[in-house]
Design a protein around this motif. Sequence first.
Motif, mmCIF file in Angstrom:
data_model
loop_
_atom_site.group_PDB
_atom_site.id
_atom_site.type_symbol
_atom_site.label_atom_id
_atom_site.label_comp_id
_atom_site.label_asym_id
_atom_site.label_seq_id
_atom_site.Cartn_x
_atom_site.Cartn_y
_atom_site.Cartn_z
ATOM 1 N N LYS A 111 2.183 -3.230 8.005
ATOM 2 C CA LYS A 111 3.164 -4.238 7.308
ATOM 3 C C LYS A 111 2.752 -4.929 6.277
ATOM 4 O O LYS A 111 3.609 -5.700 5.728
ATOM 5 C CB LYS A 111 3.545 -5.289 8.408
ATOM 6 N N SER A 112 1.560 -4.604 5.735
ATOM 7 C CA SER A 112 1.022 -5.409 4.506
ATOM 8 C C SER A 112 1.286 -4.533 3.188
ATOM 9 O O SER A 112 1.148 -3.289 3.451
ATOM 10 C CB SER A 112 -0.495 -5.740 4.742
ATOM 11 N N GLU A 123 -4.975 1.248 -13.402
ATOM 12 C CA GLU A 123 -5.512 0.152 -12.823
ATOM 13 C C GLU A 123 -4.951 -0.039 -11.446
ATOM 14 O O GLU A 123 -5.503 -0.694 -10.545
ATOM 15 C CB GLU A 123 -5.228 -1.189 -13.673
ATOM 16 N N THR A 124 -3.576 0.168 -11.359
ATOM 17 C CA THR A 124 -2.976 0.096 -10.022
ATOM 18 C C THR A 124 -3.622 0.950 -8.915
ATOM 19 O O THR A 124 -3.922 0.477 -7.884
ATOM 20 C CB THR A 124 -1.649 0.431 -10.367
ATOM 21 N N LEU A 128 -5.434 -0.338 -5.483
ATOM 22 C CA LEU A 128 -5.051 0.237 -3.968
ATOM 23 C C LEU A 128 -6.045 0.747 -3.435
ATOM 24 O O LEU A 128 -6.165 0.688 -2.312
ATOM 25 C CB LEU A 128 -3.766 1.274 -4.503
ATOM 26 N N GLU A 129 -6.889 1.661 -3.999
ATOM 27 C CA GLU A 129 -8.110 2.231 -3.410
ATOM 28 C C GLU A 129 -9.149 1.057 -2.794
ATOM 29 O O GLU A 129 -9.596 1.264 -1.756
ATOM 30 C CB GLU A 129 -8.996 3.082 -4.250
ATOM 31 N N GLU A 135 1.826 0.203 -1.809
ATOM 32 C CA GLU A 135 2.316 -0.399 -2.806
ATOM 33 C C GLU A 135 3.856 -0.891 -2.668
ATOM 34 O O GLU A 135 4.526 0.064 -2.049
ATOM 35 C CB GLU A 135 2.233 0.368 -4.112
ATOM 36 N N GLY A 136 4.218 -2.041 -2.867
ATOM 37 C CA GLY A 136 5.408 -2.452 -2.693
ATOM 38 C C GLY A 136 6.215 -2.558 -4.004
ATOM 39 O O GLY A 136 5.516 -2.452 -5.022
ATOM 40 N N CYS A 137 7.447 -2.529 -4.033
ATOM 41 C CA CYS A 137 8.176 -2.631 -5.196
ATOM 42 C C CYS A 137 9.361 -3.665 -5.308
ATOM 43 O O CYS A 137 9.706 -4.221 -4.034
ATOM 44 C CB CYS A 137 8.998 -1.092 -5.612
#
Length: 395
Positions: A111-112, A123-124, A128-129, A135-137
Amino acid sequence: MACLKDPSYLILMNGRIQGEIRGKKGLRHGAPISPLLFVLAMEYCTRMLCQASLDKRFRFHPKCKPLKRVNLCFADDLVIFCKGVSSSVQIMRDGFTEFCLASGLSANMKKSQVYFGGLDDRETHQLLERLRFTEGCFPLKYLGVPLRTTKWKAGDCAIIITKIQQKLHTWASRHLSFAGRAQLVNSVLLSIRSFWMSIFMLPKSVTKEIDRLCRNFLWGVKDSNSNRSKLHFTAWNQVCLPKCMGGLGFKECCTWNTVLLAKFVWAVSSKQDILWDVSWYWRRLVRLRTVFSANSLAEALKNDKLCLKVLYHRLLNRERVAFANVVWCSLVVPKHRFILWQATLGHLLTRDKLHYCNLDLPSLLCPVCELEQESHAHLFFVCPFSQQIRAQMVD
């Protein structure tokens, strides 16, 4: 700490205690003390994150830097803010990990989510790694409401229209009386929008669509392929007045939306500890200062709480009607109350009204006595049948 580690539960049957169950995993879900314990735990989490933000390598989120804010908590949700650089992200992650080890709590990885802004793909991917979150939007959904950094668009509120349409598809309006439809509109359809209106100012296109759906359900539509309501003589503005002012008690969308947001104006004027940011939302609230004065807010206070009903009646600026107590008497059948309300306003579909709308009728005479043209005055006072019924009621 005994109440936290070794709780026990008593079984009550037929008014007597029948036994005891010893808990092995602490407090049960929904225990009265659980919210207090969660607040204490989140206070400890906030302090740990604030302590971690004192690191010289940490950089605040640009919008949170003036307030030195690194997190927000509501219910069982936690939002952490920081600048999108590896050092700041790692410091927040280490602080949160330390809190998890100390409290025994952990984040639900399914849920996170993490949200980025102003970062390139490389960079993203690196962040994330490191975080191992999905990743949310934007716009992200929180408590069922989409949140975005810019002002709302009509598409963001499409879920309101969808929910209302889903309710309408499950109701067979042709088998309901006008009183039944009015009750469903007021208690179900209009309550769907109220939650959203208490947070944001809805776009006018959305409020117009909500009014159209409710109006068509109340009066009915001509056919399944038409968006036009059936013939009626009561304007929607009249319907949306309080009962004491001659309406059905519905709340008009734009006015009610403004009143619901008045609580934020009152919170700012009373200097309550609420976070505000210089954004489109703040600018929209500032505009409400021209609608509500300090005196009007003060007069709406009851027991140190803002009474929205008082503010709503003040914005309507309408006089009370004399027939309200008679029409809306609780001893009268709801269906009869609705008909009496229409008759009092002179909005029943009598033959003189239909002729005024250029409808082709075989006759304008009263279908009961066939002596005079059917009108409100004739139907209730002049018609011999009405006089006979009235005489029997008096006797």
